[in-house]
Motif scaffolding. Structure first.
Motif, mmCIF file in Angstrom:
data_model
loop_
_atom_site.group_PDB
_atom_site.id
_atom_site.type_symbol
_atom_site.label_atom_id
_atom_site.label_comp_id
_atom_site.label_asym_id
_atom_site.label_seq_id
_atom_site.Cartn_x
_atom_site.Cartn_y
_atom_site.Cartn_z
ATOM 1 N N PHE A 1 -27.176 -12.126 -22.996
ATOM 2 C CA PHE A 1 -27.420 -11.522 -21.714
ATOM 3 C C PHE A 1 -27.311 -12.474 -20.580
ATOM 4 O O PHE A 1 -28.250 -13.434 -20.667
ATOM 5 C CB PHE A 1 -28.708 -10.686 -21.737
ATOM 6 C CG PHE A 1 -28.390 -9.313 -21.803
ATOM 7 C CD1 PHE A 1 -27.353 -8.878 -22.521
ATOM 8 C CD2 PHE A 1 -29.373 -8.307 -21.200
ATOM 9 C CE1 PHE A 1 -27.147 -7.387 -23.028
ATOM 10 C CE2 PHE A 1 -29.055 -6.885 -21.626
ATOM 11 C CZ PHE A 1 -28.220 -6.580 -22.539
ATOM 12 N N ASN A 2 -26.306 -12.319 -19.489
ATOM 13 C CA ASN A 2 -26.384 -13.237 -18.640
ATOM 14 C C ASN A 2 -27.352 -12.831 -17.282
ATOM 15 O O ASN A 2 -28.247 -12.041 -17.776
ATOM 16 C CB ASN A 2 -24.966 -13.224 -17.775
ATOM 17 C CG ASN A 2 -24.452 -11.810 -17.516
ATOM 18 O OD1 ASN A 2 -25.401 -11.046 -16.771
ATOM 19 N ND2 ASN A 2 -23.277 -11.500 -17.442
ATOM 20 N N ASN A 3 -27.510 -13.529 -16.357
ATOM 21 C CA ASN A 3 -28.360 -13.220 -15.230
ATOM 22 C C ASN A 3 -28.441 -12.190 -14.820
ATOM 23 O O ASN A 3 -29.462 -11.253 -14.705
ATOM 24 C CB ASN A 3 -27.890 -14.385 -14.121
ATOM 25 C CG ASN A 3 -29.211 -14.375 -12.971
ATOM 26 O OD1 ASN A 3 -30.552 -14.686 -12.982
ATOM 27 N ND2 ASN A 3 -28.763 -13.513 -11.735
ATOM 28 N N ASN B 1 -24.368 -21.231 -19.612
ATOM 29 C CA ASN B 1 -24.214 -22.732 -19.013
ATOM 30 C C ASN B 1 -24.238 -22.239 -17.596
ATOM 31 O O ASN B 1 -23.626 -20.996 -16.951
ATOM 32 C CB ASN B 1 -22.766 -23.318 -19.072
ATOM 33 C CG ASN B 1 -22.979 -24.053 -20.449
ATOM 34 O OD1 ASN B 1 -23.969 -24.338 -20.986
ATOM 35 N ND2 ASN B 1 -21.652 -24.379 -20.905
ATOM 36 N N TYR B 2 -24.900 -22.923 -16.466
ATOM 37 C CA TYR B 2 -24.850 -22.718 -15.141
ATOM 38 C C TYR B 2 -24.133 -23.690 -14.246
ATOM 39 O O TYR B 2 -25.058 -25.139 -14.710
ATOM 40 C CB TYR B 2 -26.082 -22.215 -14.587
ATOM 41 C CG TYR B 2 -26.456 -20.750 -15.245
ATOM 42 C CD1 TYR B 2 -26.233 -19.622 -14.673
ATOM 43 C CD2 TYR B 2 -27.571 -20.425 -16.401
ATOM 44 C CE1 TYR B 2 -26.274 -18.364 -14.914
ATOM 45 C CE2 TYR B 2 -27.722 -19.312 -16.863
ATOM 46 C CZ TYR B 2 -27.417 -18.357 -16.102
ATOM 47 O OH TYR B 2 -27.269 -16.715 -16.623
ATOM 48 N N LYS C 1 -26.705 -26.845 -15.548
ATOM 49 C CA LYS C 1 -27.599 -26.355 -16.916
ATOM 50 C C LYS C 1 -26.646 -26.333 -18.013
ATOM 51 O O LYS C 1 -25.833 -25.339 -18.115
ATOM 52 C CB LYS C 1 -28.421 -25.157 -16.525
ATOM 53 C CG LYS C 1 -29.539 -24.849 -17.409
ATOM 54 C CD LYS C 1 -28.843 -23.552 -18.372
ATOM 55 C CE LYS C 1 -29.451 -23.404 -19.498
ATOM 56 N NZ LYS C 1 -28.827 -22.647 -20.628
ATOM 57 N N HIS C 2 -26.851 -27.035 -19.216
ATOM 58 C CA HIS C 2 -26.065 -27.067 -20.259
ATOM 59 C C HIS C 2 -26.610 -26.193 -21.332
ATOM 60 O O HIS C 2 -27.751 -25.620 -21.380
ATOM 61 C CB HIS C 2 -25.943 -28.410 -20.747
ATOM 62 C CG HIS C 2 -25.605 -29.483 -19.955
ATOM 63 N ND1 HIS C 2 -24.002 -29.539 -19.536
ATOM 64 C CD2 HIS C 2 -25.829 -30.621 -18.993
ATOM 65 C CE1 HIS C 2 -23.685 -30.418 -18.774
ATOM 66 N NE2 HIS C 2 -24.928 -31.099 -18.296
ATOM 67 N N TRP C 3 -25.701 -25.916 -22.636
ATOM 68 C CA TRP C 3 -26.192 -25.137 -23.441
ATOM 69 C C TRP C 3 -27.380 -25.548 -23.989
ATOM 70 O O TRP C 3 -27.465 -26.969 -24.194
ATOM 71 C CB TRP C 3 -24.815 -25.081 -24.652
ATOM 72 C CG TRP C 3 -23.652 -24.595 -24.325
ATOM 73 C CD1 TRP C 3 -22.628 -25.357 -23.971
ATOM 74 C CD2 TRP C 3 -23.403 -23.082 -24.171
ATOM 75 N NE1 TRP C 3 -21.532 -24.563 -23.755
ATOM 76 C CE2 TRP C 3 -21.886 -23.185 -23.913
ATOM 77 C CE3 TRP C 3 -23.817 -22.195 -24.753
ATOM 78 C CZ2 TRP C 3 -21.157 -21.996 -23.967
ATOM 79 C CZ3 TRP C 3 -23.196 -20.975 -24.794
ATOM 80 C CH2 TRP C 3 -21.827 -20.983 -24.352
ATOM 81 N N GLU D 1 -21.545 -18.923 -13.855
ATOM 82 C CA GLU D 1 -22.170 -18.646 -15.105
ATOM 83 C C GLU D 1 -20.985 -18.729 -16.181
ATOM 84 O O GLU D 1 -19.945 -18.043 -15.921
ATOM 85 C CB GLU D 1 -22.569 -17.243 -15.106
ATOM 86 C CG GLU D 1 -23.557 -16.937 -16.241
ATOM 87 C CD GLU D 1 -24.244 -15.704 -16.139
ATOM 88 O OE1 GLU D 1 -25.557 -15.626 -16.194
ATOM 89 O OE2 GLU D 1 -23.592 -14.480 -15.953
ATOM 90 N N GLN D 2 -20.978 -19.763 -16.881
ATOM 91 C CA GLN D 2 -19.936 -20.115 -17.970
ATOM 92 C C GLN D 2 -18.698 -20.643 -16.823
ATOM 93 O O GLN D 2 -19.030 -21.364 -16.168
ATOM 94 C CB GLN D 2 -19.468 -18.903 -18.672
ATOM 95 C CG GLN D 2 -20.071 -18.462 -19.941
ATOM 96 C CD GLN D 2 -21.471 -19.077 -20.211
ATOM 97 O OE1 GLN D 2 -22.038 -20.000 -19.623
ATOM 98 N NE2 GLN D 2 -22.185 -17.965 -21.404
#
Length: 736
Positions: free
Chosen positions: A149-151, A399-400, A416-418, A445-446
């Motif tokens: 689930f994304n932001n 990832n961001y 911000k990595h995996w 995001e990605q």
């Protein structure tokens, strides 16, 4: 604040169902209609806006009302409209529309709804069930989400819970909840490199974690949409649908309707094939000319149909192992949970892949829910029997990247990595000459742009911070020398999330819906009470009066009218007033035992008069006035008020009695009551009856010969002559 009056609940938010509960001295699942799950179906009924039903749906509803049933709305949260249409149009029979912001809206009847509204309705339902169960106010909850689930999706879930009236929300990834259950129970032999394989209705959730001394360390997590039970059902339905290609459906709608029902039937077949070698699928009268659809599926057919999908499960497992440099032999335990994990072929494939047995010790349907409930118990500072699972390290699988451009030149990038542990804080400080700078911030995001902001100002120094909270929500902090401000990724700046104004409107809507539902319940309670009183009075009436008497006819009609009015949803207050009158008559008869009071008899006679006046074909003005005054007297008698203007009442009764046929019927009512009392242990004395007749001014106003003939026909000559010789009858006869 007295924390004893509040409770935190845990909710497993699944695609197909909710499972929720709380801790109040012990762990308890919140049941709905004797089920431990609340199925994720919402049916919008016609007429009333608040007329929703939750949970299981019947085959009849699927056939007749499919477009007014919403399900799988979880996958609509914060999604691009065009993406949803491409992926899920086949299995969503309800209508969708596109908003100006390209958001998905759900059409039910004449109304359209945000997906967050639908989720909020379910959360409010769960909240209501929890408060009834635990006798406490729900002020916070822990709710599960897939780690993918994304932001925007996470914010949509939080918004929905807030709209439902729960202010404090904590999100936990599905598999982290499972790990919490494992840690709390403390039954694992090997606590390192545990693979959690969670196959639900829509998502495949994979996680690798360590559980050491009751603490949880999530190493890697991945979620894959459109890989669960719903995908299996759809694949089966497509396979079976090929056999109908030569069938001439009357319309495209009939064809779609058949396919939707076939998907539901395939789900049932999938469940049966988990414990049997074959199953039949029969849908009655669904094809043209009311023909039945029949098919047989074997377990072998089922495995072959889904072979491609099942092989992808192993590919995703291998990919997750590769990303953290683990080999198959490094895994300590393989935990299988989720409703679709019951499929034998999936279990066999995993066992063969790892050359070891999978661990099936967990409740496939409730492992996620219990993890959320345990976490809720910890957050509400309950005294649990163990602290195992309290400590955990969560990660985000998204990832961001925050790109920062100054005067059209890219200067910084915060990443911000995996699989970084949450919370994540990435910060950059910068120093410049005091100059006018144009800033452009872009958050990816990605590889998808989800937020951007342009601004300028006279800047000397400042800082940018990328902050990913424990909930997985992203915030951007911007601080400048002369102007310090915190700019969050607020909803009105996010493409697919609700604005603050919209959330406020929906919160009021949910509150109004709840009020309407409570009113509906209250009305139904009153209706049930009145209906019970009607049947009780009907039973009393049948045992007290002769069914050919005028009293029985009039009172029985009142009861029948009351029951009819209930079905027609008439004014309950008016019905209740009628029943109060009938109840007073019943109590008067019960209390008097040997005699009826004159007041009771007066009530009966006024009631008869009203009934007759209301049914006159030619009701003149003067009778209208009489009718209104009689109704006023009736109300006074219901309230046991004393009627002071007896002369006026007597005059009305005497005037009404001037109609000869009318006189005979009313007097017959009284005379017949007397004769019936003689037949039944003489409950009413003739002397008392004469007194009552005088009280209501029944004087020489009837044709005795005509009345005598009627009495003989009713009572029989022998009984009439026997009673006629009594002193009581002679007194009565002299009055007429």
């Amino acid at each position: 604040m007295d924390t004893n009056n509040f409770i935190t609940i845990g909710i497993d938010f699944g695609t197909s169902s909710f499972c929720s509960g709380g801790y109040s001295g012990r762990f308890s699942i919140i049941e709905n209609d004797n089920s431990r799950e609340l199925l994720n179906f919402l049916t919008k009924k016609p007429v009333e806006e608040a007329n929703f039903s939750f949970g299981a749906i019947s085959e009849e509803k699927i056939r007749s009302n499919l477009k007014d049933i919403v399900f799988d709305y979880k996958i609509l949260l914060a999604k691009d409209y065009d993406e949803i249409i491409r992926e899920n149009l086949e299995r969503m029979p309800f209508h969708l529309e596109k908003s100006k912001q390209n958001r998905v809206r759900i059409i039910l009847g004449n109304n359209s709804f945000e997906p967050e509204q639908i989720l909020a309705l379910f959360i409010e339902k769960i909240k209501d069930l929890a408060e009834k169960k635990f006798k406490k106010t729900v002020n916070s909850c822990v709710i599960t989400v897939p780690c993918c689930f994304n932001n925007s999706e996470r914010q949509a879930v939080i918004d929905s819970v807030n709209i439902a009236g729960i202010p404090n929300v904590s999100l936990i990834n599905d598999n982290t909840a499972v790990a919490t259950t494992l840690a709390y129970e403390n039954k694992l032999i090997k606590g390192k490199n545990i693979l959690i394989f969670n196959l639900g209705a829509y998502y495949l959730n994979l996680s690798i974690c360590d559980i050491i001394n009751g603490c949880i360390y999530i190493k890697a997590s991945s979620s894959f949409p459109n890989m669960g039970g719903r995908k299996i059902d759809l694949t089966m339905a497509r396979y079976l649908f090929k056999n109908t290609q030569n069938i001439d459906f009357k319309s495209e709608n009939d064809k779609k309707k058949f396919f939707q029902i076939l998907i539901f039937e395939c789900e049932k077949a999938k469940i049966k094939l988990s414990y049997s070698d074959s199953t039949d699928i029969t849908i009655m009268s669904i094809l043209p000319n009311d023909q039945d659809f029949n098919a047989t599926l074997s377990k072998k057919n089922f495995d072959e149909i889904n072979e491609e999908l099942f092989s992808k499960y192993l590919e995703h497992v291998q990919d997750l192992l590769n990303r953290i440099n683990l080999k198959k032999d490094d895994l300590g335990e393989i935990i299988m949970v989720g409703g679709s994990s019951r499929i034998p072929k999936v279990r066999d494939l995993l066992s063969e892949f790892f050359s070891k047995n999978v661990n099936l010790s967990q409740n496939a349907s409730e492992a996620v829910a219990f993890g959320a409930i345990i976490r809720a118990g910890f957050l509400s500072k309950q005294k649990l029997t163990s602290n195992n699972g309290y400590c955990y390290e969560e990660i985000s699988s998204n990832n961001y990247f925050l790109n920062i451009t100054m005067n059209d030149e890219e200067k910084f990038c915060l990443k911000k990595h995996w699989f970084e542990n949450l919370p994540v804080v990435k910060n950059i400080d910068f120093y410049l000459k005091n100059q006018n700078i144009k800033f452009k911030l872009q958050l990816f995001e990605q590889e998808k742009l989800i937020w951007s902001k342009n601004f300028s100002g006279q800047v000397e120094r400042g800082s940018f911070t990328l902050n990913v909270e424990n909930n997985g929500i992203v915030n951007i902090d911007i601080k400048l020398l002369s102007n310090a401000s915190k700019i969050e990724l607020v909803n009105d700046e996010k493409k697919y999330c609700l604005s603050n104004d919209k959330k406020e409107v929906l919160s009021k809507w949910i509150t109004e819906i709840k009020k309407q539902q409570e009113k509906k319940i209250q009305i139904q309670t009153v209706k049930n009470s009145i209906e019970s009183s009607c049947y009780s009075l009907k039973q009393w009436l049948d045992g007290t009066f002769c069914q050919s008497s005028s009293e029985y006819y009039v009172l029985s009609k009142q009861l029948d009218d009351s029951l009819k009015s209930l079905k027609e949803k008439s004014n309950f207050a008016e019905i209740d007033e009628k029943l109060k009158y009938l109840e007073i008559i019943r109590q008067s008869v019960k209390n008097e035992k040997d005699t009826w009071s004159s007041l009771t008899c007066l009530r009966l006679n006024i009631n008869v008069l009203i009934f007759k006046l209301e049914n006159l074909q030619n009701l003149k003005d003067d009778n209208f006035e009489r009718l209104e005054r009689l109704k006023n007297y009736q109300k006074k008698l219901v309230l046991n008020e004393i009627i002071s203007d007896n002369n006026e009442l007597n005059k009305i009764i005497k005037d009404v009695y001037n109609d000869k046929e009318y006189i005979e019927q009313v007097i017959l009512c009284q005379v017949y009551s007397l004769f019936e009392s003689f037949k039944n242990d003489k409950k009413i004395s003739g002397k008392n009856f004469v007194k009552i007749c005088k009280k209501i001014n029944i004087e020489n106003c009837a044709d005795k010969k005509n009345l005598e003939g009627k009495l003989k026909s009713i009572l029989g000559s022998d009984l009439f002559e026997e009673i006629k010789s009594t002193e009581s009858f002679s007194s009565l006869w002299n009055l007429i």
